[in-house]
Design a protein around this motif. Structure first.
Motif, PDB file in Angstrom:
ATOM      1  N   VAL A 124       0.846  -1.173   0.000  1.00  0.00           N
ATOM      2  CA  VAL A 124       0.000   0.000   0.000  1.00  0.00           C
ATOM      3  C   VAL A 124       0.886   1.228   0.000  1.00  0.00           C
ATOM      4  CG1 VAL A 124      -1.774   1.271   1.264  1.00  0.00           C
ATOM      5  CG2 VAL A 124      -1.761  -1.223   1.307  1.00  0.00           C
ATOM      6  N   GLU A 125       0.542   2.190  -0.851  1.00  0.00           N
ATOM      7  CA  GLU A 125       1.328   3.404  -0.886  1.00  0.00           C
ATOM      8  C   GLU A 125       1.274   4.100   0.460  1.00  0.00           C
ATOM      9  OE1 GLU A 125       0.256   5.956  -4.052  1.00  0.00           O
ATOM     10  OE2 GLU A 125       0.424   4.406  -5.572  1.00  0.00           O
ATOM     11  N   ALA A 126       2.424   4.529   0.937  1.00  0.00           N
ATOM     12  CA  ALA A 126       2.505   5.191   2.225  1.00  0.00           C
ATOM     13  C   ALA A 126       1.878   6.570   2.154  1.00  0.00           C
ATOM     14  CB  ALA A 126       3.962   5.314   2.653  1.00  0.00           C
ATOM     15  N   VAL A 127       1.293   6.996   3.247  1.00  0.00           N
ATOM     16  CA  VAL A 127       0.718   8.324   3.352  1.00  0.00           C
ATOM     17  C   VAL A 127       1.453   9.064   4.443  1.00  0.00           C
ATOM     18  CG1 VAL A 127      -1.354   9.649   3.858  1.00  0.00           C
ATOM     19  CG2 VAL A 127      -1.536   7.494   2.609  1.00  0.00           C
ATOM     20  N   GLY A 128       2.136  10.158   4.103  1.00  0.00           N
ATOM     21  CA  GLY A 128       2.847  10.948   5.087  1.00  0.00           C
ATOM     22  C   GLY A 128       4.118  10.269   5.567  1.00  0.00           C
ATOM     23  N   ASP A 129       4.623  10.736   6.693  1.00  0.00           N
ATOM     24  CA  ASP A 129       5.837  10.197   7.284  1.00  0.00           C
ATOM     25  C   ASP A 129       5.525   8.861   7.936  1.00  0.00           C
ATOM     26  OD1 ASP A 129       8.206   9.675   8.515  1.00  0.00           O
ATOM     27  OD2 ASP A 129       8.093  11.293   9.982  1.00  0.00           O
ATOM     28  N   THR A 130       6.109   7.789   7.438  1.00  0.00           N
ATOM     29  CA  THR A 130       5.752   6.438   7.893  1.00  0.00           C
ATOM     30  C   THR A 130       6.751   5.844   8.876  1.00  0.00           C
ATOM     31  OG1 THR A 130       6.931   5.420   6.053  1.00  0.00           O
ATOM     32  CG2 THR A 130       4.622   6.010   5.698  1.00  0.00           C
ATOM     33  N   SER A 131       7.746   6.613   9.295  1.00  0.00           N
ATOM     34  CA  SER A 131       8.769   6.062  10.185  1.00  0.00           C
ATOM     35  C   SER A 131       8.161   5.589  11.500  1.00  0.00           C
ATOM     36  CB  SER A 131       9.853   7.112  10.455  1.00  0.00           C
ATOM     37  OG  SER A 131       9.277   8.292  11.007  1.00  0.00           O
ATOM     38  N   ALA A 132       7.219   6.367  12.057  1.00  0.00           N
ATOM     39  CA  ALA A 132       6.573   5.967  13.312  1.00  0.00           C
ATOM     40  C   ALA A 132       5.655   4.778  13.094  1.00  0.00           C
ATOM     41  CB  ALA A 132       5.786   7.146  13.884  1.00  0.00           C
ATOM     42  N   ALA A 133       5.034   4.714  11.919  1.00  0.00           N
ATOM     43  CA  ALA A 133       4.088   3.636  11.631  1.00  0.00           C
ATOM     44  C   ALA A 133       4.769   2.277  11.645  1.00  0.00           C
ATOM     45  CB  ALA A 133       3.412   3.878  10.286  1.00  0.00           C
ATOM     46  N   GLU A 134       6.036   2.237  11.225  1.00  0.00           N
ATOM     47  CA  GLU A 134       6.737   0.962  11.150  1.00  0.00           C
ATOM     48  C   GLU A 134       6.926   0.339  12.527  1.00  0.00           C
ATOM     49  OE1 GLU A 134       7.315  -0.489   8.337  1.00  0.00           O
ATOM     50  OE2 GLU A 134       6.471   1.232   7.279  1.00  0.00           O
ATOM     51  N   LYS A 135       6.863   1.140  13.575  1.00  0.00           N
ATOM     52  CA  LYS A 135       7.106   0.642  14.928  1.00  0.00           C
ATOM     53  C   LYS A 135       5.811   0.213  15.620  1.00  0.00           C
ATOM     54  CE  LYS A 135      10.967   3.910  15.369  1.00  0.00           C
ATOM     55  NZ  LYS A 135      11.496   5.078  16.116  1.00  0.00           N
ATOM     56  N   ARG A 136       4.694   0.412  14.984  1.00  0.00           N
ATOM     57  CA  ARG A 136       3.416   0.099  15.615  1.00  0.00           C
ATOM     58  C   ARG A 136       2.843  -1.202  15.055  1.00  0.00           C
ATOM     59  NH1 ARG A 136       0.716   6.144  16.457  1.00  0.00           N
ATOM     60  NH2 ARG A 136       2.704   7.214  16.746  1.00  0.00           N
ATOM     61  N   THR A 137       1.966  -1.791  15.822  1.00  0.00           N
ATOM     62  CA  THR A 137       1.457  -3.119  15.471  1.00  0.00           C
ATOM     63  C   THR A 137      -0.047  -3.153  15.217  1.00  0.00           C
ATOM     64  OG1 THR A 137       1.189  -3.656  17.823  1.00  0.00           O
ATOM     65  CG2 THR A 137       3.291  -4.235  16.779  1.00  0.00           C
ATOM     66  N   SER A 138      -0.756  -2.036  15.412  1.00  0.00           N
ATOM     67  CA  SER A 138      -2.208  -2.016  15.279  1.00  0.00           C
ATOM     68  C   SER A 138      -2.679  -0.622  14.903  1.00  0.00           C
ATOM     69  CB  SER A 138      -2.867  -2.455  16.591  1.00  0.00           C
ATOM     70  OG  SER A 138      -4.260  -2.187  16.590  1.00  0.00           O
ATOM     71  N   ILE A 139      -3.780  -0.554  14.169  1.00  0.00           N
ATOM     72  CA  ILE A 139      -4.338   0.747  13.828  1.00  0.00           C
ATOM     73  C   ILE A 139      -4.881   1.455  15.065  1.00  0.00           C
ATOM     74  CG2 ILE A 139      -4.914   0.157  11.450  1.00  0.00           C
ATOM     75  CD1 ILE A 139      -7.805  -0.273  12.335  1.00  0.00           C
ATOM     76  N   MET A 140      -5.136   0.699  16.145  1.00  0.00           N
ATOM     77  CA  MET A 140      -5.618   1.311  17.381  1.00  0.00           C
ATOM     78  C   MET A 140      -4.546   2.181  18.032  1.00  0.00           C
ATOM     79  SD  MET A 140      -8.647   0.276  17.291  1.00  0.00           S
ATOM     80  CE  MET A 140      -9.209   0.957  18.845  1.00  0.00           C
ATOM     81  N   GLN A 141      -3.317   2.094  17.549  1.00  0.00           N
ATOM     82  CA  GLN A 141      -2.215   2.889  18.092  1.00  0.00           C
ATOM     83  C   GLN A 141      -2.079   4.239  17.384  1.00  0.00           C
ATOM     84  OE1 GLN A 141       0.903  -0.008  17.518  1.00  0.00           O
ATOM     85  NE2 GLN A 141       0.636  -0.860  19.581  1.00  0.00           N
TER      86      GLN A 141
END
Length: 441
Positions: free
Chosen positions: A228-245
């Protein structure tokens, strides 16, 4: 998700086909604004019962979203859209025994089936808008589709009133209640029978549309790649495990929930409220709300992002929603001053001030949907697809919040009940100012 290798070199034909589908989405969806006061008269319903017409429709978006995704995955997007059109056909045909029997439960079943067909259609059609042309011009295509959708919403109540009601276009809940019993029974039967031929005609037309879609050169979409194409800065997203975060996403889904509820209340209760005031042609009044939404959409296309940012547009929408809601609650139902100033000079029929302010809520609502999405999805990275699905689930606000209005209307009165819009717009304002900036709980 990519176009298949057999995709045509030009995207004009696919765009025309998808554009026609978005027009259909708007026409069928905003026909509900006419159906609510119409079925209140035909089935002799309370306001809360009448608003179940919209709730049954929007509930389908929540109940059928995952089944729709499974159908598309198994049968393909093009086949899925054809099946969606046939689903609408089934719903239209159910309207015939519903009209003949005047049984409200059958009408609700028809509404759910129609909503289910539209859920499948929209789940399939939206990816095409992005994929049938260059990514850099996708936003323009999305806004164009929105104009087609809301333009159809403007026409639907007018066409419904002209075709279905015919000589009974001037009736209202008040006028029917004042009739003697024999005359009332005959009028209700005539009103109900007015549905049969139009819905039979729509069923036949949509069978032809499904066949034409199946035979059309619309390219198939492939979902072979899971990236999926990334939206915005994804560096923090890589460290998370759920959309609830992602607080901004969760709060954004709540924003979509309250926004869709506010949009449906503005579009689907205007005719109900007007009918109870004795206003003629109440079933056509959703067109006024849609007209102001079109004006808001047009301004958005011109102003965003050249002159106004998405965040600013969302703030302005929330503030204008608060103002118009207060004016509805405290407006004068015996005065037509507002409509005289806004459109009376064009020869358009005048409406009570309270009705005019409900219509103006369409202007306040116009830019909320396109503004919330990018703010809610920013920085999700690999979670973008799941985040989008969560936002879609927020459409269920259109099923639940109008019922709250119906209960309040029967308790404190239709005009005072619009006060429930105030906390909805206050929450949208909170999300515009702070909610979308919260990155950690």
């Amino acid at each position: 998700m990519t176009m298949s290798k057999t995709a045509p070199k030009t995207n004009m034909v696919p765009l025309a086909i998808i554009g026609a589908l978005f027009f259909i989405f708007g026409f069928v969806t905003w026909q509900n604004g006419a159906l609510v006061p119409y079925l209140q008269m035909v089935c002799q319903l309370s306001e809360t019962e009448a608003l179940l017409v919209a709730s049954a429709f929007y509930f389908a978006y929540t109940a059928m979203a995952l089944p729709s995704a499974m159908i598309l995955e198994k049968l393909g997007y093009k086949n899925g859209m054809a099946i969606g059109l046939l689903g609408l056909v089934v719903g239209f045909l159910i309207y015939i025994p519903a009209a003949m029997s005047q049984e409200f439960v059958i009408f609700l079943i028809a509404q759910f089936v129609i909503g289910s067909g539209l859920t499948l259609l929209q789940t399939a059609a939206n990816p095409y808008v992005v994929k049938v042309g260059p990514v850099e011009s996708a936003a323009v295509r999305i806004m164009f589709m929105g104009l087609l959708n809301k333009g159809a919403g403007f026409l639907a109540p007018i066409v419904f009133t002209a075709v279905v009601l015919g000589d009974f276009a001037g009736v209202s809940a008040v006028s029917i209640a004042a009739m003697a019993e024999p005359e009332k029974s005959d009028t209700i039967t005539a009103l109900s029978n007015g549905l049969i031929n139009p819905y039979l005609g729509m069923a036949i037309a949509f069978i032809v549309l499904a066949l034409l879609l199946k035979l059309s050169p619309l390219p198939e979409l492939s979902s072979n790649d899971d990236e999926v194409e990334a939206v915005g800065d994804t560096s923090a997203a890589e460290k998370r495990t759920s959309i609830m975060q992602f607080p901004s996403l969760i709060l954004g889904a709540v924003t979509i929930f309250v926004y869709v509820g506010a949009e449906v209340i503005a579009g689907d209760t205007i005719g109900l409220f007007a009918s109870n005031l004795g206003v003629a042609n109440a079933t056509s009044l959703t067109s006024y709300t849609m007209a102001f939404m079109l004006i808001g959409y047009g301004l958005g296309i011109v102003l965003i992002p050249r002159f106004v940012g998405q965040e600013t547009a969302l703030k302005a929408s929330a503030v204008s929603g608060l103002i118009f809601s207060l004016l509805v609650v405290f407006g004068d139902s015996t005065s037509t001053t507002v409509s005289s100033m806004l459109w009376g000079w064009m020869g358009v029929p005048l409406l009570p001030d309270t009705i005019a302010f409900i219509a103006l809520l369409g202007f306040a609502n116009a830019l909320v949907w396109p503004a919330v999405w990018p703010l809610a999805l920013e920085g999700l990275g690999k979670f973008t697809a799941k985040g989008s699905a969560l936002l879609i689930m927020g459409i269920s606000g259109g099923a639940l919040l109008p019922l709250v209005y119906g209960v309040l209307s029967e308790t404190i009165g239709g005009q005072a009940a619009y006060a429930m819009m105030l906390p909805l717009y206050i929450y949208i304002l909170f999300y515009a100012i702070k909610g979308h900036k919260i990155k950690q709980w």
